[in-house]
Motif scaffolding. Structure first.
Motif, PDB file in Angstrom:
ATOM      1  N   ALA A   1       0.763  -1.119  -0.021  1.00 11.62           N
ATOM      2  CA  ALA A   1      -0.118  -0.093   0.044  1.00 11.62           C
ATOM      3  C   ALA A   1       1.086   1.180   0.062  1.00 11.62           C
ATOM      4  O   ALA A   1       0.544   2.151  -0.352  1.00 11.62           O
ATOM      5  CB  ALA A   1      -1.082   0.079   1.160  1.00 11.62           C
ATOM      6  N   ASP A   2       1.967   1.199   0.846  1.00  4.25           N
ATOM      7  CA  ASP A   2       2.762   2.367   0.866  1.00  4.25           C
ATOM      8  C   ASP A   2       3.783   2.696  -0.536  1.00  4.25           C
ATOM      9  O   ASP A   2       3.864   3.713  -1.019  1.00  4.25           O
ATOM     10  CB  ASP A   2       3.725   2.288   2.046  1.00  4.25           C
ATOM     11  N   SER A   3       4.246   1.445  -1.038  1.00  3.38           N
ATOM     12  CA  SER A   3       5.007   1.511  -2.203  1.00  3.38           C
ATOM     13  C   SER A   3       4.426   1.783  -3.461  1.00  3.38           C
ATOM     14  O   SER A   3       5.012   2.289  -4.289  1.00  3.38           O
ATOM     15  CB  SER A   3       6.121   0.364  -2.113  1.00  3.38           C
TER      16      SER A   3
ATOM     17  N   ALA B   1      10.246  -7.541  -4.348  1.00  2.00           N
ATOM     18  CA  ALA B   1      11.696  -6.913  -3.728  1.00  2.00           C
ATOM     19  C   ALA B   1      12.175  -5.600  -4.184  1.00  2.00           C
ATOM     20  O   ALA B   1      12.897  -4.876  -3.493  1.00  2.00           O
ATOM     21  CB  ALA B   1      12.523  -8.055  -3.378  1.00  2.00           C
ATOM     22  N   ASP B   2      12.208  -5.466  -5.630  1.00  2.00           N
ATOM     23  CA  ASP B   2      12.729  -4.768  -6.218  1.00  2.00           C
ATOM     24  C   ASP B   2      11.818  -3.374  -6.716  1.00  2.00           C
ATOM     25  O   ASP B   2      12.054  -2.554  -7.722  1.00  2.00           O
ATOM     26  CB  ASP B   2      13.284  -5.044  -7.518  1.00  2.00           C
ATOM     27  N   ALA B   3      10.825  -3.174  -5.989  1.00  2.00           N
ATOM     28  CA  ALA B   3       9.623  -2.235  -6.374  1.00  2.00           C
ATOM     29  C   ALA B   3      10.230  -0.954  -5.950  1.00  2.00           C
ATOM     30  O   ALA B   3      10.753  -0.882  -4.717  1.00  2.00           O
ATOM     31  CB  ALA B   3       8.203  -2.516  -5.691  1.00  2.00           C
ATOM     32  N   THR B   4       9.885   0.023  -6.582  1.00  2.00           N
ATOM     33  CA  THR B   4      10.228   1.509  -6.425  1.00  2.00           C
ATOM     34  C   THR B   4       9.246   2.179  -5.422  1.00  2.00           C
ATOM     35  O   THR B   4       8.016   2.032  -5.906  1.00  2.00           O
ATOM     36  CB  THR B   4      10.272   2.277  -7.674  1.00  2.00           C
ATOM     37  N   VAL B   5       9.603   2.538  -4.317  1.00  2.00           N
ATOM     38  CA  VAL B   5       8.696   3.400  -3.525  1.00  2.00           C
ATOM     39  C   VAL B   5       8.241   4.607  -3.924  1.00  2.00           C
ATOM     40  O   VAL B   5       9.295   5.372  -4.437  1.00  2.00           O
ATOM     41  CB  VAL B   5       9.267   3.394  -1.963  1.00  2.00           C
ATOM     42  N   GLU B   6       7.092   5.017  -4.027  1.00  2.00           N
ATOM     43  CA  GLU B   6       6.686   6.360  -4.253  1.00  2.00           C
ATOM     44  C   GLU B   6       6.481   7.294  -2.842  1.00  2.00           C
ATOM     45  O   GLU B   6       5.834   6.635  -2.276  1.00  2.00           O
ATOM     46  CB  GLU B   6       5.357   6.217  -5.126  1.00  2.00           C
ATOM     47  N   ILE B   7       7.033   8.255  -2.975  1.00  2.00           N
ATOM     48  CA  ILE B   7       6.815   9.353  -1.690  1.00  2.00           C
ATOM     49  C   ILE B   7       5.878  10.447  -2.506  1.00  2.00           C
ATOM     50  O   ILE B   7       6.378  11.110  -3.340  1.00  2.00           O
ATOM     51  CB  ILE B   7       8.000   9.809  -1.121  1.00  2.00           C
TER      52      ILE B   7
ATOM     53  N   ARG C   1       6.323  11.235  -6.379  1.00  3.40           N
ATOM     54  CA  ARG C   1       4.790  11.271  -7.007  1.00  3.40           C
ATOM     55  C   ARG C   1       4.341  12.855  -6.572  1.00  3.40           C
ATOM     56  O   ARG C   1       3.833  12.943  -5.395  1.00  3.40           O
ATOM     57  CB  ARG C   1       4.136  10.441  -6.528  1.00  3.40           C
ATOM     58  N   TRP C   2       4.465  13.813  -7.405  1.00  3.39           N
ATOM     59  CA  TRP C   2       4.130  15.090  -7.235  1.00  3.39           C
ATOM     60  C   TRP C   2       2.536  15.204  -7.230  1.00  3.39           C
ATOM     61  O   TRP C   2       1.920  14.430  -8.120  1.00  3.39           O
ATOM     62  CB  TRP C   2       4.596  16.084  -8.252  1.00  3.39           C
ATOM     63  N   THR C   3       1.934  15.804  -6.059  1.00  5.24           N
ATOM     64  CA  THR C   3       0.706  15.618  -5.885  1.00  5.24           C
ATOM     65  C   THR C   3      -0.027  16.802  -5.186  1.00  5.24           C
ATOM     66  O   THR C   3       0.648  17.263  -4.335  1.00  5.24           O
ATOM     67  CB  THR C   3       0.117  14.484  -5.244  1.00  5.24           C
ATOM     68  N   GLY C   4      -1.066  17.371  -5.916  1.00  5.87           N
ATOM     69  CA  GLY C   4      -1.732  18.609  -5.283  1.00  5.87           C
ATOM     70  C   GLY C   4      -0.682  19.803  -5.195  1.00  5.87           C
ATOM     71  O   GLY C   4       0.322  20.048  -6.253  1.00  5.87           O
ATOM     72  N   SER C   5      -0.686  20.965  -4.362  1.00  5.36           N
ATOM     73  CA  SER C   5       0.189  21.981  -4.486  1.00  5.36           C
ATOM     74  C   SER C   5       0.533  22.541  -2.981  1.00  5.36           C
ATOM     75  O   SER C   5      -0.304  21.990  -2.110  1.00  5.36           O
ATOM     76  CB  SER C   5      -0.348  22.968  -5.051  1.00  5.36           C
ATOM     77  N   ALA C   6       1.633  23.050  -2.875  1.00  5.22           N
ATOM     78  CA  ALA C   6       2.204  23.076  -1.612  1.00  5.22           C
ATOM     79  C   ALA C   6       1.240  24.340  -0.988  1.00  5.22           C
ATOM     80  O   ALA C   6       0.893  25.225  -1.608  1.00  5.22           O
ATOM     81  CB  ALA C   6       3.597  23.621  -1.356  1.00  5.22           C
ATOM     82  N   GLY C   7       1.020  24.376   0.405  1.00  8.26           N
ATOM     83  CA  GLY C   7       0.165  25.255   1.025  1.00  8.26           C
ATOM     84  C   GLY C   7       0.148  25.342   2.416  1.00  8.26           C
ATOM     85  O   GLY C   7       1.144  24.707   3.315  1.00  8.26           O
ATOM     86  N   PRO C   8      -0.780  25.736   3.173  1.00  8.06           N
ATOM     87  CA  PRO C   8      -0.690  25.707   4.464  1.00  8.06           C
ATOM     88  C   PRO C   8      -0.681  24.277   5.032  1.00  8.06           C
ATOM     89  O   PRO C   8      -0.905  23.586   4.617  1.00  8.06           O
ATOM     90  CB  PRO C   8      -2.169  26.488   4.934  1.00  8.06           C
ATOM     91  N   PHE C   9       0.087  24.231   6.365  1.00  8.77           N
ATOM     92  CA  PHE C   9       0.386  23.080   6.950  1.00  8.77           C
ATOM     93  C   PHE C   9      -0.998  22.206   7.342  1.00  8.77           C
ATOM     94  O   PHE C   9      -1.175  21.074   7.151  1.00  8.77           O
ATOM     95  CB  PHE C   9       1.446  23.160   7.936  1.00  8.77           C
ATOM     96  N   ALA C  10      -1.702  23.015   7.930  1.00  6.13           N
ATOM     97  CA  ALA C  10      -3.076  22.298   8.376  1.00  6.13           C
ATOM     98  C   ALA C  10      -3.694  21.288   7.538  1.00  6.13           C
ATOM     99  O   ALA C  10      -4.051  20.293   7.845  1.00  6.13           O
ATOM    100  CB  ALA C  10      -4.000  23.415   8.927  1.00  6.13           C
TER     101      ALA C  10
END
Length: 338
Positions: free
Chosen positions: A32-34, A39-45, A77-86
């Motif tokens: 689910a996380d990756s 074993a050789d799967a690339t993890v997406e952050i 994996r770029w997602t959404g846009s940076a903004g307020p932390f809340a």
């Protein structure tokens, strides 16, 4: 103007709670996380899109961030846009985002709920780029002149902290100033229309106003005595499953931040030097100077946690939070990850 002090790198026993948890789970990687299996799967952050400036923007454009993360078997994996932390904290809590940046002040209010994130590094307070902004000719020449006025702040975050801290330092009761709660990305128009008398704000939004030549800080972070660290947060489940990726991300942010201080202009207008996201003219000079004075991403040490705790105590005293938030259990010992 005093420069932000370097962060301490000696870590406290209080950090062991998260570290022990990581030690129990570091060997596993969930599908689910990756986002892949094997074993050789690339993890997406999952990281918010960084916009047009800063180390993440440069890392996105030239591929240097993915190159650094590839050594730990990961990619962005770029997602959404940076903004307020809340809202970013809520997205991490909901397993929709893995990384976000926010102030210690917004971090404290987000921790007051059920957090699904952990802080793994920090940057010392930006005492040059944050403060209380007033329009030129407003007649506001000191913090004392804010009495009876309206000041725009983002609720529970940097703006509210800066205003309350400035008032406390000047021995002015908080109820002598009206706080107007606004989203920071919606405040410039209100401020410039004169619907509020001042704006407690940080560099992301202050630079454009300072660069216009129509506004100035009546008190900056140094004058206020701000302890408003910038914190890097990681989704706790991601850190448990992928400690090597978190360590690689930290190293990239640290190294790239050091390079940015040496050559700030190279990290501005990364994708375009025109349009609303571009920093130009006087604003570019101001941002470059602020970046040179700023800190770099560092591990969080015991002296830093003590300062976080002081901010949490101040927030409780000012009734921004209903009780003092305990931060130490939500700090990751980045130097012990492997």
């Amino acid at each position: 103007m005093n420069l932000p002090r370097p962060l301490r790198t000696t870590l406290a026993p209080a950090l062991l709670t998260v570290t022990a948890l990581l030690a129990l789970t570091a060997c596993g990687t969930s599908e689910a996380d990756s986002g892949a299996s094997g074993a050789d799967a690339t993890v997406e952050i999952r990281i918010p899109d960084p916009g047009n400036s800063g180390v993440l923007a440069r890392g996105k454009k030239d591929g240097s961030l993915d190159k650094a993360l590839a050594k730990a078997g990961a990619k962005v994996r770029w997602t959404g846009s940076a903004g307020p932390f809340a809202p970013a904290a809520q997205a991490m809590n909901a397993d929709q985002l893995d990384f976000a940046v926010g102030s210690v002040t917004s971090g404290i209010t987000s921790l007051a709920q059920r957090p699904g994130f952990t802080f793994f590094s920090a940057v010392a307070p930006d005492t040059a780029g944050e403060g209380i902004l007033v329009r030129n000719g407003s007649g506001i020449d000191s913090v004392a002149d804010l009495v009876g006025r309206k000041v725009a702040v983002n609720q529970g975050g940097t703006g509210e902290y800066l205003l309350l801290k400035a008032l406390a330092k000047a021995h002015i009761p908080a109820d002598k100033v009206t706080r107007v709660y606004l989203r920071p990305d919606q405040t410039a128009a209100v401020f410039n229309a004169g619907k509020v008398d001042a704006w407690a704000v940080w560099a992301t939004y202050a630079v454009a106003e300072l660069g216009s030549g129509t506004a100035h800080f009546v008190a900056d972070g140094a004058a206020i005595g701000s302890d408003n660290y910038s914190l890097n947060a990681i989704r706790t489940g991601f850190a448990e499953q992928h400690p090597k990726v978190v360590k690689a991300l930290y190293q990239y942010l640290h190294d790239a931040g050091a390079e940015e201080k040496k050559n700030p202009a190279a990290y501005l207008n990364v994708f375009t030097d025109a349009g609303p996201t571009a920093v130009t003219g006087k604003a570019k000079e101001i941002q470059t100077d602020i970046t040179r004075q700023g800190g770099t991403v560092e591990p969080i040490g015991p002296q830093d946690i003590k300062r976080f705790e002081d901010v949490a105590a101040f927030y409780a005293e000012q009734k921004v939070t209903t009780s003092q938030v305990d931060i130490a259990p939500h700090v990751l010992d980045i130097e012990k990850l492997s």
